[in-house]
Design an enzyme around this catalytic site. Structure first.
Site, mmCIF file in Angstrom:
data_model
loop_
_atom_site.group_PDB
_atom_site.id
_atom_site.type_symbol
_atom_site.label_atom_id
_atom_site.label_comp_id
_atom_site.label_asym_id
_atom_site.label_seq_id
_atom_site.Cartn_x
_atom_site.Cartn_y
_atom_site.Cartn_z
ATOM 1 N N ASP A 1 0.833 -1.206 0.000
ATOM 2 C CA ASP A 1 0.000 0.000 0.000
ATOM 3 C C ASP A 1 0.869 1.259 0.000
ATOM 4 O O ASP A 1 0.357 2.376 -0.097
ATOM 5 C CB ASP A 1 -1.003 -0.007 1.164
ATOM 6 C CG ASP A 1 -0.330 0.018 2.522
ATOM 7 O OD1 ASP A 1 0.903 -0.124 2.588
ATOM 8 O OD2 ASP A 1 -1.055 0.186 3.529
ATOM 9 N N SER A 2 2.198 1.062 0.045
ATOM 10 C CA SER A 2 3.128 2.189 -0.157
ATOM 11 C C SER A 2 2.896 2.813 -1.536
ATOM 12 O O SER A 2 3.365 3.910 -1.805
ATOM 13 C CB SER A 2 4.580 1.719 -0.027
ATOM 14 O OG SER A 2 4.817 0.577 -0.827
ATOM 15 N N ASP B 1 -1.244 -6.180 -0.519
ATOM 16 C CA ASP B 1 -1.376 -5.557 0.804
ATOM 17 C C ASP B 1 -2.824 -5.190 1.098
ATOM 18 O O ASP B 1 -3.476 -4.529 0.283
ATOM 19 C CB ASP B 1 -0.544 -4.259 0.794
ATOM 20 C CG ASP B 1 0.257 -4.062 2.058
ATOM 21 O OD1 ASP B 1 0.111 -4.865 2.998
ATOM 22 O OD2 ASP B 1 1.048 -3.104 2.091
ATOM 23 N N LYS C 1 -1.123 -9.410 2.732
ATOM 24 C CA LYS C 1 -0.351 -8.986 3.906
ATOM 25 C C LYS C 1 -1.236 -8.086 4.749
ATOM 26 O O LYS C 1 -1.966 -7.251 4.207
ATOM 27 C CB LYS C 1 0.925 -8.239 3.488
ATOM 28 C CG LYS C 1 1.724 -7.708 4.693
ATOM 29 C CD LYS C 1 3.096 -7.212 4.307
ATOM 30 C CE LYS C 1 3.112 -5.822 3.707
ATOM 31 N NZ LYS C 1 2.522 -4.748 4.552
ATOM 32 N N GLU D 1 -1.318 -5.623 8.321
ATOM 33 C CA GLU D 1 -0.554 -4.943 9.374
ATOM 34 C C GLU D 1 -1.206 -5.168 10.740
ATOM 35 O O GLU D 1 -2.418 -5.021 10.879
ATOM 36 C CB GLU D 1 -0.490 -3.439 9.100
ATOM 37 C CG GLU D 1 0.393 -3.074 7.941
ATOM 38 C CD GLU D 1 0.606 -1.573 7.784
ATOM 39 O OE1 GLU D 1 0.289 -0.800 8.716
ATOM 40 O OE2 GLU D 1 1.093 -1.178 6.714
ATOM 41 N N GLU E 1 9.285 -4.319 10.412
ATOM 42 C CA GLU E 1 9.715 -3.034 9.843
ATOM 43 C C GLU E 1 10.281 -2.127 10.927
ATOM 44 O O GLU E 1 9.650 -1.901 11.973
ATOM 45 C CB GLU E 1 8.510 -2.354 9.149
ATOM 46 C CG GLU E 1 8.882 -1.001 8.557
ATOM 47 C CD GLU E 1 7.879 -0.468 7.541
ATOM 48 O OE1 GLU E 1 6.937 -1.196 7.156
ATOM 49 O OE2 GLU E 1 8.062 0.690 7.122
HETATM 50 O O1 KIV Z 1 3.540 -1.142 1.649
HETATM 51 C C1 KIV Z 1 4.695 -1.561 1.604
HETATM 52 O O2 KIV Z 1 5.435 -1.333 0.646
HETATM 53 C C2 KIV Z 1 5.168 -2.345 2.728
HETATM 54 C C3 KIV Z 1 6.609 -2.691 2.783
HETATM 55 C C4 KIV Z 1 7.447 -1.497 3.002
HETATM 56 C C5 KIV Z 1 6.902 -3.771 3.743
HETATM 57 O O3 KIV Z 1 4.409 -2.677 3.571
#
Ligand code: KIV
Length: 262
Positions: free
Chosen positions: A43-44, A82, A111, A113, A180
């Site tokens: 989600d970055s 994510d 993924k 969080e 992280e």
């Molecule tokens: O969103 C993302 O890119 C991440 C990574 C930095 C682990 O969660």
């Protein structure tokens, strides 16, 4: 193609796991032709692709669009999608709808969080047949609760708490966990005390693998150079030079040549 089963095998064999983020088809095609083990559509992308200050604006629909684009470019890679901000904290129905969007777009895992208060949700997703990667330490979606992007688990109590959370992630059935921005010795302590592999970012070298944002490792993200990023390419300079060369060639009529014309 790698599968979720490989992750356990890699940790057992002590083979380091490489993961990069990726958000678009063109870049995915490049990653597809490398030995990188897996791709995270993180989600970055809210920051790297859409220019937001944090990851909070990402939605399941936006994530699914990018997962689909990456899948088209990297048909042979294991792709993790994510779950964006709060996507697993509403009803079970809305959580599963978000998971379905990412998986139907081409992800092989999601993924998520954090774990506190979500233990049964994570276990339910795993029991529904969807591999889940955890994410602990600095969890950017909790940026405001953490008071900013800060190194986490910096004292003994916080390190013990991180291990307890990692054990809960493992207990929920997750196949791996991202750590992280935690001190190297804490990441080592966690890695040695859980069975599933840890994937570090800003967590030192003792984790089972590493992940970096692709724009950071290619030196394209000129505004961001935290200590944990290694630039493998001065991408920004190369791209700028190429663009200036093109500009000069256009203005001097060097481009296009006869060979480049019909
Ligand atoms: O969103 C993302 O890119 C991440 C990574 C930095 C682990 O969660």
């Amino acid at each position: 193609m790698k599968s979720v089963l490989d992750f356990a095998k890699w940790k057992e064999q002590g083979k380091k796991i490489s993961m990069v983020t990726c958000y678009d088809t063109t870049t995915a095609k490049l990653v597809n032709g490398t030995t990188i083990d897996c791709i995270l559509v993180g989600d970055s992308l809210a920051m790297t692709m859409h220019g937001h200050a944090d990851t909070l604006p990402a939605t399941p629909e936006l994530m699914a669009l990018h997962v689909a684009a990456v899948r088209r470019g990297a048909p042979e890679k294991f792709i993790i999608g994510d779950m964006p901000f709060l996507a697993h904290r509403g009803s079970l129905d809305s959580t599963l709808m978000a998971v379905a969007k990412l998986m139907q777009a081409g992800a092989q895992a999601v993924k998520i969080e954090g774990i506190k208060g979500s233990e049964s949700v994570l276990a339910h997703i795993v029991d529904s047949g969807v591999p889940v990667m955890g994410h602990l330490g600095l969890t950017p979606q909790s940026l405001h609760a953490m008071g900013g992007f800060k190194v986490q688990a910096t004292d003994e109590r916080a390190a013990e708490w991180l291990l307890a959370q990692a054990r809960a992630v493992e207990q929920a059935g997750c196949f791996a966990v991202v750590l992280e921005c935690v001190p190297s010795d804490v990441a080592k302590f966690v890695t040695e005390n859980i069975r599933i592999p840890t994937i570090g970012i800003g967590a030192g070298s003792a984790t089972s693998g590493q992940v970096l944002v692709i724009q950071d490792l290619l030196g394209l993200n000129i505004d961001f150079q935290p200590r944990f990023v290694r630039r493998y390419l001065d991408g920004a300079t190369l791209v700028r030079e190429a663009l200036n060369q093109y500009d000069r060639d256009v203005k001097t009529s060097e481009f296009p040549s006869q060979k480049e014309s019909y």
